[in-house]
Motif scaffolding. Sequence first.
Motif, PDB file in Angstrom:
ATOM      1  N   UNK A   1       0.840  -1.187   0.000  1.00  0.00           N
ATOM      2  CA  UNK A   1       0.000   0.000   0.000  1.00  0.00           C
ATOM      3  C   UNK A   1       0.882   1.247   0.000  1.00  0.00           C
ATOM      4  N   UNK A   2       0.605   2.153  -0.907  1.00  0.00           N
ATOM      5  CA  UNK A   2       1.337   3.405  -1.006  1.00  0.00           C
ATOM      6  C   UNK A   2       0.637   4.460  -0.158  1.00  0.00           C
ATOM      7  N   UNK A   3       1.408   5.152   0.676  1.00  0.00           N
ATOM      8  CA  UNK A   3       0.845   6.216   1.497  1.00  0.00           C
ATOM      9  C   UNK A   3       1.618   7.500   1.246  1.00  0.00           C
ATOM     10  N   UNK A   4       0.911   8.622   1.344  1.00  0.00           N
ATOM     11  CA  UNK A   4       1.530   9.931   1.220  1.00  0.00           C
ATOM     12  C   UNK A   4       1.048  10.815   2.373  1.00  0.00           C
ATOM     13  N   UNK A   5       1.811  11.866   2.620  1.00  0.00           N
ATOM     14  CA  UNK A   5       1.452  12.817   3.662  1.00  0.00           C
ATOM     15  C   UNK A   5       0.750  14.005   3.014  1.00  0.00           C
ATOM     16  N   UNK A   6      -0.369  14.405   3.594  1.00  0.00           N
ATOM     17  CA  UNK A   6      -1.108  15.580   3.128  1.00  0.00           C
ATOM     18  C   UNK A   6      -1.265  16.557   4.288  1.00  0.00           C
ATOM     19  N   UNK A   7      -1.428  17.818   3.933  1.00  0.00           N
ATOM     20  CA  UNK A   7      -1.634  18.858   4.948  1.00  0.00           C
ATOM     21  C   UNK A   7      -3.114  19.197   5.029  1.00  0.00           C
ATOM     22  N   UNK A   8      -3.639  19.196   6.245  1.00  0.00           N
ATOM     23  CA  UNK A   8      -5.015  19.606   6.495  1.00  0.00           C
ATOM     24  C   UNK A   8      -4.983  21.085   6.879  1.00  0.00           C
ATOM     25  N   UNK A   9      -5.284  21.917   5.917  1.00  0.00           N
ATOM     26  CA  UNK A   9      -5.197  23.356   6.153  1.00  0.00           C
ATOM     27  C   UNK A   9      -6.168  23.802   7.242  1.00  0.00           C
ATOM     28  N   UNK A  10      -7.278  23.096   7.383  1.00  0.00           N
ATOM     29  CA  UNK A  10      -8.284  23.493   8.365  1.00  0.00           C
ATOM     30  C   UNK A  10      -7.708  23.576   9.781  1.00  0.00           C
ATOM     31  N   UNK A  11      -6.741  22.698  10.096  1.00  0.00           N
ATOM     32  CA  UNK A  11      -6.140  22.764  11.438  1.00  0.00           C
ATOM     33  C   UNK A  11      -4.613  22.756  11.406  1.00  0.00           C
ATOM     34  N   UNK A  12      -4.013  22.767  10.215  1.00  0.00           N
ATOM     35  CA  UNK A  12      -2.562  22.830  10.089  1.00  0.00           C
ATOM     36  C   UNK A  12      -1.833  21.526  10.334  1.00  0.00           C
ATOM     37  N   UNK A  13      -2.574  20.444  10.559  1.00  0.00           N
ATOM     38  CA  UNK A  13      -1.937  19.156  10.838  1.00  0.00           C
ATOM     39  C   UNK A  13      -1.608  18.418   9.538  1.00  0.00           C
ATOM     40  N   UNK A  14      -0.874  17.324   9.692  1.00  0.00           N
ATOM     41  CA  UNK A  14      -0.524  16.469   8.561  1.00  0.00           C
ATOM     42  C   UNK A  14      -1.073  15.079   8.821  1.00  0.00           C
ATOM     43  N   UNK A  15      -1.376  14.365   7.740  1.00  0.00           N
ATOM     44  CA  UNK A  15      -1.924  13.022   7.875  1.00  0.00           C
ATOM     45  C   UNK A  15      -1.410  12.157   6.732  1.00  0.00           C
ATOM     46  N   UNK A  16      -1.142  10.895   7.028  1.00  0.00           N
ATOM     47  CA  UNK A  16      -0.787   9.942   5.976  1.00  0.00           C
ATOM     48  C   UNK A  16      -2.051   9.276   5.466  1.00  0.00           C
TER      49      UNK A  16
END
Length: 172
Positions: A1-16
């Motif tokens: 499984x390929x995962x990437x990190x994205x930024x959640x601008x709504x709260x400034x956090x990052x998620x894979x």
Amino acid sequence: MTKVKVKLRSDGSYKEVPITSSDKPKLEDDMKKRWQNMANLIASFTNVRAGLIMEITQEAMQVFLMSENESNPYKVGGNDYLCHGLYCETVVGTDKELSIVDSRQLESWKDNPDVDIDMISYYGLPIKWPDGEFFGTICVLDDEPMDLTSDQKILLKEFKSSMEKDLKLLMT
């Protein structure tokens, strides 16, 4: 499984998040034509400058298909790198719809990359493979404040459902 990190601008956090893995089939031409029709229809029925189907890759959110109206500032294959807090990143990262009437009025959204090309309003939904990997998003953007009607949102949700059924069909 390929995962990437994205930024959640709504709260400034990052998620894979899991994205389309290399073993997934490519979209067939007849499916791409249907999806193109959907991109054109969502722009027409919502009266916006851009209807897009975005694909998330290991590096970027990339325009997979775009509405073919003259006012659309996006181009197929155009992209913006992940972790910049794009509208579509937050959609994928939260796995929820996102509605921004006017990003200029919201502290967390007023400097997002799409504002640079005057795309200040956004509505988008995630598109997923049956195994939960993200293909990308279906979305509309405009250079005017946009508050879609419930019928317009239902239309986009129906197109999302149809696209996800196409992805499921490809897997069988």
